[in-house]
Design an enzyme around this catalytic site. Sequence first.
Site, PDB file in Angstrom:
ATOM      1  N   ASP A   1       0.888  -0.996  -0.008  1.00 27.26           N
ATOM      2  CA  ASP A   1       0.173   0.052   0.006  1.00 27.26           C
ATOM      3  C   ASP A   1       0.906   1.195  -0.021  1.00 27.26           C
ATOM      4  OD1 ASP A   1       1.061  -0.061   2.739  1.00 27.26           O
ATOM      5  OD2 ASP A   1      -1.215   0.242   3.414  1.00 27.26           O
ATOM      6  N   SER A   2       2.172   1.088   0.034  1.00 31.27           N
ATOM      7  CA  SER A   2       3.198   2.170  -0.031  1.00 31.27           C
ATOM      8  C   SER A   2       2.935   2.697  -1.436  1.00 31.27           C
ATOM      9  CB  SER A   2       4.468   1.757   0.058  1.00 31.27           C
ATOM     10  OG  SER A   2       4.802   0.788  -0.951  1.00 31.27           O
TER      11      SER A   2
ATOM     12  N   ASP B   1      -1.186  -6.174  -0.329  1.00 28.64           N
ATOM     13  CA  ASP B   1      -1.260  -5.723   1.067  1.00 28.64           C
ATOM     14  C   ASP B   1      -2.716  -5.165   1.076  1.00 28.64           C
ATOM     15  OD1 ASP B   1       0.016  -4.777   3.025  1.00 28.64           O
ATOM     16  OD2 ASP B   1       1.136  -2.956   2.013  1.00 28.64           O
TER      17      ASP B   1
ATOM     18  N   LYS C   1      -0.858  -9.404   2.705  1.00 26.83           N
ATOM     19  CA  LYS C   1      -0.250  -9.156   3.862  1.00 26.83           C
ATOM     20  C   LYS C   1      -1.291  -8.208   4.780  1.00 26.83           C
ATOM     21  CE  LYS C   1       3.190  -5.717   3.836  1.00 26.83           C
ATOM     22  NZ  LYS C   1       2.756  -4.866   4.661  1.00 26.83           N
TER      23      LYS C   1
ATOM     24  N   GLU D   1      -1.225  -5.476   8.382  1.00 25.38           N
ATOM     25  CA  GLU D   1      -0.568  -4.982   9.401  1.00 25.38           C
ATOM     26  C   GLU D   1      -1.261  -5.122  10.728  1.00 25.38           C
ATOM     27  OE1 GLU D   1       0.424  -0.797   8.779  1.00 25.38           O
ATOM     28  OE2 GLU D   1       1.204  -1.148   6.661  1.00 25.38           O
TER      29      GLU D   1
ATOM     30  N   GLU E   1       9.117  -4.575  10.621  1.00 28.25           N
ATOM     31  CA  GLU E   1       9.601  -3.371   9.819  1.00 28.25           C
ATOM     32  C   GLU E   1      10.327  -2.487  10.994  1.00 28.25           C
ATOM     33  OE1 GLU E   1       7.019  -1.328   7.375  1.00 28.25           O
ATOM     34  OE2 GLU E   1       8.160   0.613   7.274  1.00 28.25           O
TER      35      GLU E   1
HETATM   36  O1  KIV Z   1       3.504  -1.215   1.674  1.00 25.54           O
HETATM   37  C1  KIV Z   1       4.871  -1.705   1.706  1.00 25.54           C
HETATM   38  O2  KIV Z   1       5.362  -1.308   0.643  1.00 25.54           O
HETATM   39  C2  KIV Z   1       5.240  -2.020   2.906  1.00 25.54           C
HETATM   40  C3  KIV Z   1       6.830  -2.271   2.675  1.00 25.54           C
HETATM   41  C4  KIV Z   1       7.358  -1.267   3.613  1.00 25.54           C
HETATM   42  C5  KIV Z   1       7.210  -3.552   3.418  1.00 25.54           C
HETATM   43  O3  KIV Z   1       4.593  -2.589   3.592  1.00 25.54           O
END
Ligand code: KIV
Length: 276
Positions: free
Chosen positions: A44-45, A83, A113, A115, A182
């Site tokens: 989600d970056s 994500d 993934k 968080e 992280e």
């Molecule tokens: O969203 C992302 O790119 C991430 C990385 C910082 C691991 O979660």
Amino acid sequence: MRKTLAEIRSMKAEGKKISMLTAYDSSMARLLSSCGVDVLLVGDSLGMVMLGYDSTVPVTMEEMLHHVKAVRRGAPDSFILGDMPFGANHTGERDAVKNGIRFLKEGGCDAVKLEGGLEMCGVVKALVTAGVPVMAHIGLTPQTASQLGGYKLQGKGLDDARRLLAEAKGLEEAGAFGLLLECIPDGLARVISESIAIPTVGIGAGVHCDGQVLVTHDLLGMFDKFTPKFVKKYADLSPIIKSSIQQYNTEVKNGGYPGPDHSFSSDSDYSHLLRD
Ligand code: KIV
């Protein structure tokens, strides 16, 4: 060849490091895949890197799926991790499962993934039970960075370190197939990696993790708003891109581009068309 979940899991036992990088579009995914990167993370970056948001919080499911689909088209043979954006797994297990399934069915992801620590164990369990493999993400969790005091090192004190270790064990027990760590001290990442059987993938967590991940645009020097300490720039592409674009701009304006090498000619004389 696309790695299977079982192969990724067993890399830890075999002492093989896992390489993971972010991909947000088809052409970059193709490049990363051709280099043998084990896992492509549609992080989600992308909200900050591609969409210009100030944080990852505004990113929606629809935006994630748009990019995930592009990455899958560019890298049909890669293991792709999608994500879960903020909100996708925070309103109950039912919503989380629905969104997780969308990543697999519509996006073509191999896993998701998400968080969060112990509070996410129920969600992880529900997703895994529904057939959605999950990598958990603890330490600095950007979606809730403001609650953590900003984008800073986590787990420095012993109490925090104990909490992170307990989260790692809890998430493993809940069924996560891997754990992203992280921005935590390398010694703590080592203890966590040695305390659980599932692979850890670190970003700013030192060399003892079972794998590493970076934001590809950081590694290539293409995102210059800020550069965290843990980023190693393997290239500095921003100046190269800028000077190429400046040259193109100048040549378009002065007629230097396109020259004969980049134009199509023909034996026909078209000038009389002007008089017709
Ligand atoms: O969203 C992302 O790119 C991430 C990385 C910082 C691991 O979660």
